[in-house]
Design a protein around this motif. Structure first.
Motif, short mmCIF file in Angstrom:
data_model
loop_
_atom_site.label_atom_id
_atom_site.label_comp_id
_atom_site.label_asym_id
_atom_site.label_seq_id
_atom_site.Cartn_x
_atom_site.Cartn_y
_atom_site.Cartn_z
N LEU A 51 0.84 -1.20 -0.06
CA LEU A 51 -0.22 -0.15 -0.04
C LEU A 51 1.10 1.18 -0.13
O LEU A 51 1.74 1.37 0.89
CB LEU A 51 -0.96 0.01 1.25
N LEU A 52 0.28 2.26 -0.66
CA LEU A 52 0.99 3.65 -0.63
C LEU A 52 0.04 4.73 -0.63
O LEU A 52 -1.04 4.57 -1.52
CB LEU A 52 1.73 3.58 -2.19
N ASP A 53 0.32 5.57 0.00
CA ASP A 53 -0.69 7.09 0.00
C ASP A 53 -0.58 7.59 -1.38
O ASP A 53 0.50 7.58 -2.00
CB ASP A 53 -0.25 7.97 1.04
N TYR B 69 11.42 6.51 3.30
CA TYR B 69 11.64 5.66 1.90
C TYR B 69 11.55 4.28 2.41
O TYR B 69 11.41 3.72 3.43
CB TYR B 69 13.22 5.95 1.87
N LYS B 70 11.42 3.51 1.08
CA LYS B 70 11.22 2.24 1.14
C LYS B 70 12.38 1.53 0.39
O LYS B 70 12.30 1.96 -0.72
CB LYS B 70 9.93 1.54 0.78
N PRO C 204 -4.77 4.94 0.88
CA PRO C 204 -3.88 4.27 0.23
C PRO C 204 -4.20 3.21 -0.61
O PRO C 204 -5.35 2.61 -0.57
CB PRO C 204 -3.18 3.59 1.08
N PHE C 205 -3.40 2.73 -1.81
CA PHE C 205 -3.89 1.89 -2.72
C PHE C 205 -2.76 0.76 -3.04
O PHE C 205 -1.64 1.06 -2.70
CB PHE C 205 -4.31 2.45 -4.01
N ALA D 267 10.77 6.81 -2.48
CA ALA D 267 10.17 7.98 -1.39
C ALA D 267 8.78 7.61 -1.16
O ALA D 267 8.02 7.71 -2.10
CB ALA D 267 10.45 9.46 -2.03
N THR D 268 8.53 7.31 0.08
CA THR D 268 7.25 6.97 0.60
C THR D 268 6.81 8.08 1.64
O THR D 268 5.20 7.79 1.76
CB THR D 268 7.26 5.70 1.36
#
Lengths: 355, 355
Positions: free
Chosen positions: A59-61, A160-161, B57-58, A147-148
């Motif tokens: 999941l990412l925003d 970061y991831k 988030p997705f 960059a997260t």
């Protein structure tokens, strides 16, 4: 899933392997991934608990900075398996140090060696069944960092991831590669990020490459953006020119990636008694060498294809088809390098490192 | 959540609003998002069902191309609310067409007008409570597109996600902005992607900007990468120079973004009787004008800050502090523009469009 702790890396094993679903005889480059991935997040100014876990979406925003401001870097490496089922990496120190050089240029945190290399080693041990023996076979390794952190303001992220994913590959056969020499488009600026393995450098190449494809060329030889007189890279690879029996390649710079295959081929060629000149090669010089028939070969060099021979080049709307020759340096060096990588030949350079 | 279909856009409403948790008096730019987002995916060669749904988030695959090859573009726009509670956009056609210009350069599919503008309109209607009245208040709009196709091979993606997210903002006060003129680093190459709002362009600026920050400068004035003699952009904004009573700004090019605020200020200045010259401005000319005291103002222009006055510049390690003057063009134009945007003044240009 079983969870165990091994030398600080948390390991969550996939309940079943996908390996039997994969046809290793017909692999499309970079499209199939192994059972696990390595992940480590950077938050509050420090690297968090590293984890090996099943390969899966995450999941990412929507406001994650990688989507908006492009902080994203990667490396390309390969792992090989020898006849004794031992697993080998090729010059992993080079990829590790270049990754952090890229990180600095993109204002991202450097990844500590024990996270990058120890994480990679443990991931390879877990997924070693995905590495097949034999020349050309390898497990392509893709370490990357994104960059997260969230927020649509053009500043460096604070989160970061870092991830490593693995993709089984077989010999990469690029076929007949005709190239066009760039007269307008460019891949890198002076004082820019051309020397970093930054994601944005690649997207920038797609449109001009599509235009070249439509004209019947597979790749572009990039020139310096200010004058378009110096030959710099071929597609996403470094590029070599053979004039008579001398190999020529441009020096690395802010615009030119410090390729691991490039530097390896330079050392390998010299050890084979081939004269190598590292200097700017001019477009005019290439055209002149073609005309007086001293231009014998052009080839790209990179981790994916190792060595990729180029059959001809277009410049100012004139196509120059190279004469077919026997005993090419491209094949000589590719064979030598692949034999070292696959542990079929001795490695007097100490480039191969056992996992 | 209730699901309804409105003119082809599927709308999934958030069960509750987050708006009461937001302190509209102390907003940090781009850090808070409204209740909903607009989303439309591109797959199998065509745009799919557009959806408005709760901001959340997705999921993305670790091999998504945006992470590895940087296909990512965006726009920055604002929506305003007038005294009658009507909602207005400012020149949305300009952002729409520039978005697709960026898409073409980054080898991404163009977004159809009804998806981009109709999607935006319906999203704004649903989240209109997030738009506050009053000068400087606005809802910042961030349309963006990322490559979601999978596979670690450096080719354009065949799948994309287009999204619009909304962030309430108040007047952007940049404080005292001192700049340094770039003598080594660059933001764009000839034949590169400097004119596209591509994510990678921004990440490339972070490291040199961090270096400038450490020396006490907030931003960099970017120069052409080949000679570093021409003044091009300031940070992430276009840049204007006032010499005597003439405003100067560089023409847009492959290296310089076609800023909506830039072109608006040019028209606005001319309508106010100010002489505007659109031509390359040389660093040497700026230093000379400073010395003979004809250099009156420097300011950046962009959607976020509207107009951002610059108090001085450093070049070749010499800092040039501009004299403080009254009745600046920066303030005159900013006031004029914000009054039009917030519907406090008439809009003879027809720039404002009712939602």
């Amino acid at each position: 899933m079983s969870t165990t702790q091994t030398s600080k890396i948390e390991i969550i094993k996939a309940p079943t392997s996908k390996i039997n679903e994969v046809d290793f005889k017909s692999l499309s480059f970079g499209s199939v991934f192994s059972d696990h991935l390595f992940e480590c997040d950077f938050k509050n100014g420090e690297w968090q608990q590293p984890v090996i876990k099943p390969y899966a979406p995450f999941l990412l925003d929507p406001s994650s900075r990688v989507f908006h401001y492009g902080q994203a870097i990667f490396e390309g490496m390969k792992a090989y398996k020898d006849e004794n089922n031992d697993v080998w990496l090729f010059r992993p120190d080079q990829n590790y140090s270049r990754f952090n050089t890229s990180a600095v240029r993109m204002a991202m945190p450097e990844v500590p060696e024990d996270i990058f290399l120890n994480g990679l080693n443990q991931l390879l041990q877990l997924d070693e069944a995905w590495i097949k023996k034999g020349k050309g076979n390898a497990l392509y390794i893709r370490p990357f960092m994104i960059a997260t952190g969230t927020g649509v303001i053009a500043n460096p992220s604070n989160e970061y991831k870092f991830m490593i994913i693995l993709s089984p590959v077989s010999s990469y056969y690029s076929g007949d590669v005709k190239v066009i020499i760039a007269e307008h488009y460019s891949r890198a600026a002076n004082g820019g990020i051309g020397a970093a393995k930054a994601a944005g450098n690649y997207a920038a190449q797609f449109y001009p490459t599509n235009l070249a494809n439509k004209e019947g060329f597979q790749q572009i030889i990039w020139t310096d953006d200010a004058t378009h007189t110096k030959l710099e890279e071929a597609g996403t690879m470094n590029v070599f020119f053979r004039i008579n029996d001398t190999l020529l390649t441009a020096p690395v710079s802010e615009r030119i990636l410090d390729g691991v295959t490039r530097k390896t081929l330079i050392d390998l060629a010299r050890s084979e008694g081939i004269n190598v000149e590292i200097r700017s090669v001019l477009v005019s010089e290439l055209v002149e060498a073609f005309k007086n028939e001293t231009l014998k070969e052009i080839f790209g060099a990179g981790t994916a294809a190792v060595v990729s021979p180029i059959s001809g080049f277009s410049y100012q709307d004139v196509y120059h088809e190279l004469p077919k020759i026997e005993n090419t340096m491209a094949l000589q060096l590719k064979t030598k390098l692949e034999n070292i990588q696959n542990k079929l030949d001795a490695d007097p350079f100490g480039w191969t490192v056992k996992v």
